[in-house]
Design an enzyme around this catalytic site. Structure first.
Site, PDB file in Angstrom:
ATOM      1  N   HIS A 269       0.611  -1.013   0.216  1.00  0.00           N
ATOM      2  CA  HIS A 269       0.035  -0.145   0.204  1.00  0.00           C
ATOM      3  C   HIS A 269       0.956   1.130   0.147  1.00  0.00           C
ATOM      4  O   HIS A 269       1.928   1.827  -0.913  1.00  0.00           O
ATOM      5  CB  HIS A 269      -1.050  -0.029   1.210  1.00  0.00           C
ATOM      6  CG  HIS A 269      -2.056   1.027   1.284  1.00  0.00           C
ATOM      7  ND1 HIS A 269      -2.388   2.014  -0.025  1.00  0.00           N
ATOM      8  CD2 HIS A 269      -2.861   1.669   2.255  1.00  0.00           C
ATOM      9  CE1 HIS A 269      -3.239   2.532   0.662  1.00  0.00           C
ATOM     10  NE2 HIS A 269      -3.917   2.329   1.833  1.00  0.00           N
ATOM     11  N   HIS A 308      -2.138  -1.984 -10.005  1.00  0.00           N
ATOM     12  CA  HIS A 308      -2.742  -1.167  -9.304  1.00  0.00           C
ATOM     13  C   HIS A 308      -3.976  -2.178  -9.028  1.00  0.00           C
ATOM     14  O   HIS A 308      -4.716  -2.715 -10.549  1.00  0.00           O
ATOM     15  CB  HIS A 308      -2.814   0.219  -9.553  1.00  0.00           C
ATOM     16  CG  HIS A 308      -3.725   0.921  -8.232  1.00  0.00           C
ATOM     17  ND1 HIS A 308      -5.477   0.727  -8.380  1.00  0.00           N
ATOM     18  CD2 HIS A 308      -3.430   1.878  -7.660  1.00  0.00           C
ATOM     19  CE1 HIS A 308      -5.610   2.003  -7.200  1.00  0.00           C
ATOM     20  NE2 HIS A 308      -4.030   1.930  -7.181  1.00  0.00           N
ATOM     21  N   ASP A 364       3.541   5.645  -6.530  1.00  0.00           N
ATOM     22  CA  ASP A 364       4.299   5.382  -6.152  1.00  0.00           C
ATOM     23  C   ASP A 364       5.633   5.489  -7.021  1.00  0.00           C
ATOM     24  O   ASP A 364       6.517   5.502  -6.048  1.00  0.00           O
ATOM     25  CB  ASP A 364       3.982   4.326  -4.996  1.00  0.00           C
ATOM     26  CG  ASP A 364       3.151   4.548  -3.636  1.00  0.00           C
ATOM     27  OD1 ASP A 364       3.638   5.682  -3.222  1.00  0.00           O
ATOM     28  OD2 ASP A 364       2.501   3.549  -3.667  1.00  0.00           O
TER      29      ASP A 364
HETATM   30  C1  LIG Z   1      -1.081  -2.880  -6.283  1.00  0.00           C
HETATM   31  C2  LIG Z   1      -1.184  -4.531  -7.233  1.00  0.00           C
HETATM   32  C3  LIG Z   1      -1.421  -4.598  -4.746  1.00  0.00           C
HETATM   33  C4  LIG Z   1      -2.890  -4.851  -7.169  1.00  0.00           C
HETATM   34  O1  LIG Z   1      -2.529  -7.011  -6.647  1.00  0.00           O
HETATM   35  P1  LIG Z   1      -3.980  -6.748  -7.705  1.00  0.00           P
HETATM   36  O2  LIG Z   1      -4.393  -6.105  -8.129  1.00  0.00           O
HETATM   37  O3  LIG Z   1      -4.435  -7.774  -6.559  1.00  0.00           O
HETATM   38  O4  LIG Z   1      -3.430  -7.660  -8.740  1.00  0.00           O
HETATM   39  P2  LIG Z   1      -2.443  -9.433  -9.196  1.00  0.00           P
HETATM   40  O5  LIG Z   1      -1.418  -9.632  -8.257  1.00  0.00           O
HETATM   41  O6  LIG Z   1      -3.760 -10.015  -9.337  1.00  0.00           O
HETATM   42  O7  LIG Z   1      -1.786  -9.170 -10.236  1.00  0.00           O
HETATM   43  C5  LIG Z   1      -2.219  -9.800 -11.297  1.00  0.00           C
HETATM   44  C6  LIG Z   1      -1.197 -10.554 -12.761  1.00  0.00           C
HETATM   45  O8  LIG Z   1       0.108  -9.343 -12.808  1.00  0.00           O
HETATM   46  C7  LIG Z   1       0.779  -9.275 -12.016  1.00  0.00           C
HETATM   47  N1  LIG Z   1       1.665  -8.785 -11.528  1.00  0.00           N
HETATM   48  C8  LIG Z   1       0.235  -7.543 -10.269  1.00  0.00           C
HETATM   49  N2  LIG Z   1       1.021  -6.807 -10.103  1.00  0.00           N
HETATM   50  C9  LIG Z   1       2.323  -6.718 -10.480  1.00  0.00           C
HETATM   51  C10 LIG Z   1       4.008  -6.362 -10.385  1.00  0.00           C
HETATM   52  N3  LIG Z   1       4.055  -4.717  -9.546  1.00  0.00           N
HETATM   53  N4  LIG Z   1       5.030  -6.726 -11.222  1.00  0.00           N
HETATM   54  C11 LIG Z   1       5.133  -8.145 -12.085  1.00  0.00           C
HETATM   55  N5  LIG Z   1       3.814  -8.443 -11.899  1.00  0.00           N
HETATM   56  C12 LIG Z   1       3.000  -7.855 -11.178  1.00  0.00           C
HETATM   57  C13 LIG Z   1       0.438 -10.570 -11.170  1.00  0.00           C
HETATM   58  O9  LIG Z   1       1.674 -11.844 -10.577  1.00  0.00           O
HETATM   59  C14 LIG Z   1      -0.679 -11.256 -12.477  1.00  0.00           C
HETATM   60  O10 LIG Z   1       0.233 -11.722 -12.458  1.00  0.00           O
HETATM   61  P3  LIG Z   1      -0.483 -13.114 -13.215  1.00  0.00           P
HETATM   62  O11 LIG Z   1      -1.607 -13.185 -13.500  1.00  0.00           O
HETATM   63  O12 LIG Z   1       0.367 -14.096 -14.306  1.00  0.00           O
HETATM   64  O13 LIG Z   1      -0.858 -14.568 -11.961  1.00  0.00           O
HETATM   65  C15 LIG Z   1       0.289  -5.036  -7.095  1.00  0.00           C
HETATM   66  O14 LIG Z   1      -0.591  -4.740  -8.728  1.00  0.00           O
HETATM   67  C16 LIG Z   1       1.936  -4.827  -6.643  1.00  0.00           C
HETATM   68  O15 LIG Z   1       2.166  -5.624  -5.890  1.00  0.00           O
HETATM   69  N6  LIG Z   1       2.288  -4.003  -7.448  1.00  0.00           N
HETATM   70  C17 LIG Z   1       3.215  -3.380  -6.422  1.00  0.00           C
HETATM   71  C18 LIG Z   1       3.597  -2.589  -5.186  1.00  0.00           C
HETATM   72  C19 LIG Z   1       2.719  -1.446  -5.490  1.00  0.00           C
HETATM   73  O16 LIG Z   1       3.289  -0.669  -6.599  1.00  0.00           O
HETATM   74  N7  LIG Z   1       2.175  -1.261  -4.544  1.00  0.00           N
HETATM   75  C20 LIG Z   1       1.407   0.870  -5.053  1.00  0.00           C
HETATM   76  C21 LIG Z   1       0.157   0.414  -5.271  1.00  0.00           C
HETATM   77  S1  LIG Z   1      -0.819   1.939  -5.458  1.00  0.00           S
END
Ligand SMILES: CC(C)(COP(=O)(O)OP(=O)(O)OC[C@H]1O[C@@H](n2cnc3c(N)ncnc32)[C@H](O)[C@@H]1OP(=O)(O)O)[C@@H](O)C(=O)NCCC(=O)NCCS
Length: 437
Positions: A269, A308, A364
């Site tokens: 987050h 996101h 971020d």
């Molecule tokens: C923000 C976040 C938690 C959203 O997660 P989410 O909506 O649950 O998305 P998912 O985890 O379902 O991801 C969907 C797919 O994209 C991939 N993915 C998501 N974010 C990714 C990232 N930052 N880098 C690489 N792969 C990513 C997942 O591994 C998944 O792949 P798959 O379909 O092969 O399993 C996630 O994108 C993340 O962890 N980002 C990095 C942390 C970040 O920058 N957070 C700030 C948010 S404002």
């Protein structure tokens, strides 16, 4: 003939047909309760881990269209607010629903300024932290500790009382943030200077040394204010959900805000911008970007600052931050990490893996690079996020408390554990091989 604004459900277990009303693109989860196999059946539930497709409230604060990259507070586009407003003006908008008139704004700014001072016991409380305590942990604990200073805050059903605590929290957040920063550096705390604007005063409490009067760089002060506006609210994210959920137990606003800030502290987050800097450090140079990206695609971790839950096109805040970065670097000098970040963004935006998963830079990705250029250590980044988000949390909290449909937050579960088990006395128990995974 079924009404057009309904969902027809046929339960194949009983061959019964149900008509569920559709309102605002939703059906009511409680309407599913009537779908039962017999009178012992509790009724159908929604299984939605992490609430990815559940609306937990009605809200008129923030609108997001993740597919089209739109973010609006109370109907105003984020781009317009970031261009024309101050953070305190936006905080007023979030809390009261409309932009302030000149008189409203004058009073609001003066009331928030009046509340920037911390009680001396709070200062002493902060002095007790270890020298290397994480500033976000200090902030969370100190916000919770304000509950001991303002016990009347428990009277959350009194609107005037709520407003008093709201002003205190918005006023004191920069003071707590600055003290946690100076504590981690071993510098003496600086008291607020009420001649200064909200971001200037924050800078004063952060960076004033022995000069008689702190003079803020106007470019940095404005950039901070814009960053505050961009971070002020983001509808039902993890910390807003924590705020509503904890607040629904009628906990006081200091403890509730501390809970929301604790949620914000997590690396998925608000902690992501800190993780972005760590990632850019790990990459080290522009040349190493392709290898790093390959590693991520092979399943070794995630690219911090990308992706996101809601924005599946682009994050409008990331665009504004990228533009703000240019002004900041003109004043501070260019952060060398920017070149690595730009290269990473370029490669990722052309890569099939990231395109198909709709992964774009989020708020971020660039904010950490700006904060670092301003002189902040990465540990402070989430604290900088928590200051403005307090206005959003409090707006969400008020809305929840005054919504007659809301009750104590309490999801259901699908129980997957044992049926009734026979108790075995301790001396008769045999070791069980537990697998973890
Ligand atoms: C923000 C976040 C938690 C959203 O997660 P989410 O909506 O649950 O998305 P998912 O985890 O379902 O991801 C969907 C797919 O994209 C991939 N993915 C998501 N974010 C990714 C990232 N930052 N880098 C690489 N792969 C990513 C997942 O591994 C998944 O792949 P798959 O379909 O092969 O399993 C996630 O994108 C993340 O962890 N980002 C990095 C942390 C970040 O920058 N957070 C700030 C948010 S404002």
């Amino acid at each position: 003939m079924a009404s057009s604004n309904t969902l027809t459900v046929i339960d194949n277990r009983t061959a019964t047909r149900y008509e569920l009303p559709i309102e605002n693109g939703t059906i009511r989860a409680m309407d599913l309760r009537k779908i039962r196999t017999d009178s012992d059946d509790l009724g159908l539930m929604i299984y939605d881990p992490a609430y990815v497709n559940t609306a937990s409230c009605r809200s008129s604060i923030t609108f997001i269209d993740g597919e089209r990259g739109i973010l609006r507070y109370r109907g105003y586009p984020i781009e317009t607010l970031a261009q024309h407003c101050t953070f305190l003006e936006v905080a007023y908008l979030l809390l009261f629903g409309d932009l302030p008139t000149p008189d409203d704004l004058k009073n609001w700014v003066s009331e928030i300024t009046y509340h920037t001072m911390l009680h001396e016991t709070t200062k002493k409380f902060m002095e007790g932290f270890r020298h290397d305590a994480h500033p976000m942990a200090m902030l969370v604990s100190t916000v919770a500790a304000l509950s001991t200073v303002y016990p009347k805050a428990r009277e959350i059903h009194d609107p005037a009382n709520r407003l008093q605590q709201i002003k205190r929290l918005i006023g004191k957040m920069p003071s707590i943030a600055a003290m946690s920063y100076r504590h981690s550096l071993g510098f003496p705390y600086v008291y607020p200077d009420n001649d200064l604007s909200y971001p200037e005063n924050f800078m004063n409490m952060l960076w004033k040394m022995v000069e008689p009067k702190y003079v803020a760089n106007p470019v940095i002060a404005r950039a901070l204010d814009i960053l505050f506006i961009l971070h002020a609210d983001h509808e039902q994210n993890c910390s807003a959900n924590a705020m509503r959920s904890v607040g629904s137990a009628r906990t006081d606003p200091y403890l509730t805000t501390a809970a929301a800030a604790a949620a914000l502290a997590g690396p998925l987050h608000g902690g992501a911008n800190e993780a972005v800097i760590e990632m850019l450090d790990e990459i080290g140079s522009k040349e190493n970007v392709p290898t790093y990206v390959k590693k991520i695609k092979e399943g070794h971790g995630k690219l911090m600052g990308f992706g996101h839950r809601v924005y599946k096109n682009y994050d409008p805040r990331a665009n504004i931050i990228k533009r703000t970065a240019e002004n900041v670097f003109a004043a501070t000098g260019r952060n060398p990490k920017l070149d690595i970040a730009l290269e990473l963004e370029r490669i990722v935006l052309e890569d099939e893996y990231f395109i198909t998963r709709k992964l774009y830079p989020n708020v971020d990705f660039y904010s950490g690079i700006i904060y670092q250029a301003m002189g902040f250590k990465p540990e402070m980044f989430t604290v900088l996020f928590a200051i403005p988000r307090t206005a959003g949390w409090l707006a969400q909290w008020q809305e929840m408390l005054t919504d007659p449909e809301q009750k104590i937050s309490r999801p259901r579960q699908v129980y997957t554990g044992h049926e009734l088990r026979q108790f075995v006395p301790v001396e008769k128990r045999v070791p069980v091989l537990h697998t973890t995974g």
